[in-house]
Write a protein that holds these residues in place. Structure first.
Motif, PDB file in Angstrom:
ATOM      1  N   SER A  82      -0.641   3.362  -7.042  1.00 54.81           N
ATOM      2  CA  SER A  82      -0.522   2.183  -6.194  1.00 54.81           C
ATOM      3  C   SER A  82      -0.760   2.572  -4.739  1.00 54.81           C
ATOM      4  CB  SER A  82       0.853   1.550  -6.362  1.00 54.81           C
ATOM      5  OG  SER A  82       0.992   0.467  -5.486  1.00 54.81           O
ATOM      6  N   THR A  86      -3.844   1.253  -2.205  1.00 53.40           N
ATOM      7  CA  THR A  86      -3.611   0.714  -0.866  1.00 53.40           C
ATOM      8  C   THR A  86      -4.327   1.564   0.172  1.00 53.40           C
ATOM      9  OG1 THR A  86      -1.471  -0.144  -1.570  1.00 53.40           O
ATOM     10  CG2 THR A  86      -1.820   0.050   0.788  1.00 53.40           C
ATOM     11  N   MET A 106      -8.082   0.879  -0.105  1.00 61.43           N
ATOM     12  CA  MET A 106      -8.393  -0.426   0.457  1.00 61.43           C
ATOM     13  C   MET A 106      -8.346  -0.386   1.987  1.00 61.43           C
ATOM     14  SD  MET A 106      -6.862  -4.071  -0.731  1.00 61.43           S
ATOM     15  CE  MET A 106      -5.282  -3.839   0.045  1.00 61.43           C
ATOM     16  N   PHE A 117      -8.991 -10.640  -7.722  1.00 62.08           N
ATOM     17  CA  PHE A 117      -7.936  -9.650  -7.443  1.00 62.08           C
ATOM     18  C   PHE A 117      -7.473  -9.731  -5.986  1.00 62.08           C
ATOM     19  CE2 PHE A 117      -9.978  -6.758 -10.874  1.00 62.08           C
ATOM     20  CZ  PHE A 117      -9.295  -7.425 -11.879  1.00 62.08           C
ATOM     21  N   LEU A 118      -8.433  -9.839  -5.075  1.00 62.19           N
ATOM     22  CA  LEU A 118      -8.086  -9.889  -3.649  1.00 62.19           C
ATOM     23  C   LEU A 118      -7.302 -11.150  -3.310  1.00 62.19           C
ATOM     24  CD1 LEU A 118     -11.402  -8.498  -2.122  1.00 62.19           C
ATOM     25  CD2 LEU A 118      -9.189  -7.325  -2.244  1.00 62.19           C
ATOM     26  N   HIS A 145      -5.409 -12.807  -5.359  1.00 59.35           N
ATOM     27  CA  HIS A 145      -4.089 -12.593  -5.960  1.00 59.35           C
ATOM     28  C   HIS A 145      -3.211 -11.749  -5.021  1.00 59.35           C
ATOM     29  CE1 HIS A 145      -1.741 -12.212  -9.895  1.00 59.35           C
ATOM     30  NE2 HIS A 145      -1.011 -11.622  -8.974  1.00 59.35           N
ATOM     31  N   MET A 146      -3.788 -10.673  -4.501  1.00 56.63           N
ATOM     32  CA  MET A 146      -3.056  -9.821  -3.551  1.00 56.63           C
ATOM     33  C   MET A 146      -2.672 -10.611  -2.299  1.00 56.63           C
ATOM     34  SD  MET A 146      -5.430  -6.432  -3.962  1.00 56.63           S
ATOM     35  CE  MET A 146      -4.800  -5.609  -2.525  1.00 56.63           C
ATOM     36  N   GLN A 147      -3.616 -11.411  -1.805  1.00 53.62           N
ATOM     37  CA  GLN A 147      -3.360 -12.221  -0.618  1.00 53.62           C
ATOM     38  C   GLN A 147      -2.196 -13.179  -0.855  1.00 53.62           C
ATOM     39  OE1 GLN A 147      -6.784 -13.928   1.532  1.00 53.62           O
ATOM     40  NE2 GLN A 147      -5.801 -15.905   1.252  1.00 53.62           N
ATOM     41  N   ASN A 148      -2.192 -13.825  -2.005  1.00 58.42           N
ATOM     42  CA  ASN A 148      -1.097 -14.742  -2.339  1.00 58.42           C
ATOM     43  C   ASN A 148       0.238 -14.012  -2.438  1.00 58.42           C
ATOM     44  OD1 ASN A 148      -2.712 -17.019  -2.340  1.00 58.42           O
ATOM     45  ND2 ASN A 148      -3.172 -16.865  -4.517  1.00 58.42           N
ATOM     46  N   ASN A 149       0.232 -12.831  -3.032  1.00 64.95           N
ATOM     47  CA  ASN A 149       1.466 -12.057  -3.130  1.00 64.95           C
ATOM     48  C   ASN A 149       2.008 -11.717  -1.744  1.00 64.95           C
ATOM     49  OD1 ASN A 149       1.242 -12.051  -5.915  1.00 64.95           O
ATOM     50  ND2 ASN A 149       0.487  -9.966  -6.071  1.00 64.95           N
ATOM     51  N   LEU A 150       1.120 -11.315  -0.861  1.00 65.51           N
ATOM     52  CA  LEU A 150       1.542 -10.950   0.503  1.00 65.51           C
ATOM     53  C   LEU A 150       2.012 -12.172   1.288  1.00 65.51           C
ATOM     54  CD1 LEU A 150      -1.206  -8.314   1.333  1.00 65.51           C
ATOM     55  CD2 LEU A 150       1.229  -7.882   0.960  1.00 65.51           C
TER      56      LEU A 150
END
Length: 149
Positions: A6, A10, A13, A134-135, A137-142
């Motif tokens: 993980s 990060t 990225m 995927f991006l 999804h990550m944006q929503n999580n953040l």
């Protein structure tokens, strides 16, 4: 997922974003465009709505007002923007694009499109769609974390 992988994702990225930003800056420099890292998002915000207050811009860009002031001073020196007092409230400073700023936005957009083509060379349409999913999804999580703070 293992903690180290993980961290590696990060880190990768982060490196890609840093390299993308640096490459964009180099390509703009090569064309003689005086737009520095961090400035394109500000130019785009102004192209969407010219004459925003410094306070609005800082909030939208998620940067400190003092950081924005430094950016604007540099951008005024290169002729991309101008600041003027609000007609109704002299305490409010509004930011406007100059003609040179509008030309710079066009050059930035074209350079970014070219850079995107090169960045995703040899990616299939399916791979790009998956990466986008995927991006997002990550944006929503953040965003969820940000909203809960």
């Amino acid at each position: 997922m293992h903690h180290n992988s993980s961290e590696a994702l990060t880190h990768t990225m982060s490196n890609i974003m840093r390299l993308h930003r640096h490459t964009l800056h180099l390509l703009l420099q090569q064309q003689g465009i005086e737009v520095y890292p961090g400035q394109p998002p500000l130019l785009f915000r102004l192209s969407e709505e010219d004459g925003q207050s410094q306070k609005e811009l800082a909030r939208k860009l998620r940067i400190k007002p003092a950081t924005l002031t430094v950016m604007l001073t540099r951008m005024e020196k290169t002729g991309l923007v101008r600041r003027m007092p609000d007609t109704h409230d002299q305490r409010i400073s509004r930011v406007y694009l100059t003609e040179r700023g509008r030309q710079a936005i066009q050059a930035v957009k074209e350079t970014m499109q070219s850079l995107e083509l090169h960045t995703f060379e040899e990616f299939t349409a399916e791979e790009k769609l998956l990466l986008r999913r995927f991006l997002l999804h990550m944006q929503n999580n953040l965003k969820q974390i940000e909203e809960s703070i």
